[in-house]
Scaffold this motif. Sequence first.
Motif, PDB file in Angstrom:
ATOM      1  N   GLN A   1       0.519  -1.178   0.255  1.00  0.00           N
ATOM      2  CA  GLN A   1      -0.145  -0.105  -0.058  1.00  0.00           C
ATOM      3  C   GLN A   1       0.685   1.391   0.040  1.00  0.00           C
ATOM      4  N   LEU A   2       0.701   2.128  -0.965  1.00  0.00           N
ATOM      5  CA  LEU A   2       0.998   3.472  -0.807  1.00  0.00           C
ATOM      6  C   LEU A   2       0.121   4.692  -0.180  1.00  0.00           C
TER       7      LEU A   2
ATOM      8  N   GLY B   1      -2.541   7.209   0.442  1.00  0.00           N
ATOM      9  CA  GLY B   1      -3.613   7.584  -0.003  1.00  0.00           C
ATOM     10  C   GLY B   1      -4.111   6.550  -1.045  1.00  0.00           C
ATOM     11  N   SER B   2      -3.731   5.406  -1.184  1.00  0.00           N
ATOM     12  CA  SER B   2      -3.963   4.409  -2.159  1.00  0.00           C
ATOM     13  C   SER B   2      -4.583   3.074  -1.470  1.00  0.00           C
ATOM     14  N   GLU B   3      -5.176   2.528  -2.281  1.00  0.00           N
ATOM     15  CA  GLU B   3      -5.585   1.184  -1.456  1.00  0.00           C
ATOM     16  C   GLU B   3      -4.819   0.349  -1.444  1.00  0.00           C
ATOM     17  N   ARG B   4      -4.876  -0.954  -0.633  1.00  0.00           N
ATOM     18  CA  ARG B   4      -3.848  -1.971  -0.477  1.00  0.00           C
ATOM     19  C   ARG B   4      -4.159  -2.893  -1.835  1.00  0.00           C
ATOM     20  N   LYS B   5      -3.051  -3.403  -2.313  1.00  0.00           N
ATOM     21  CA  LYS B   5      -3.416  -4.233  -3.340  1.00  0.00           C
ATOM     22  C   LYS B   5      -2.471  -5.452  -3.186  1.00  0.00           C
TER      23      LYS B   5
ATOM     24  N   ALA C   1       6.660   1.023  -0.859  1.00  0.00           N
ATOM     25  CA  ALA C   1       5.237   0.785  -0.354  1.00  0.00           C
ATOM     26  C   ALA C   1       5.566   0.042   1.319  1.00  0.00           C
TER      27      ALA C   1
END
Length: 120
Positions: free
Chosen positions: A38-39, A41-45, A90
């Motif tokens: 996860q970055l 402000g981004s969703e966990r991928k 990340a």
Amino acid sequence: QVQLVESGGGLVQAGGSLRLSCTASGRIRSYTMAWFRQLPGSERKFVAGITPGGNKVYEESIEGRFTVSRDNNKRMLSLEMTDLKPDDTAVYYCAAQAGGPTSGSSYGYWGRGTQVTVSS
């Protein structure tokens, strides 16, 4: 109930390698295990996962560079990362689930994450 603790993150130059480990407090033999990242402000991928039977699934951008493995006796999940790129920077999370798609979002157990930073 499974508690997960990640380790092995750090700062590495592009092209370098790191090995992440995830230690579980409970037995994981029947769980599908995975790594997500996860970055801010981004969703966990999803990054990579491995079923109880040892089948492995990888996200396309890391296939061939990362290797996921598990040791049920040691209650450990690992992620060997090679040829790291700045885009791999990340927070990496370990996850476990009792069922569901390996690359899906139904994981019920999560670690707190470990930071991986790749400098250019």
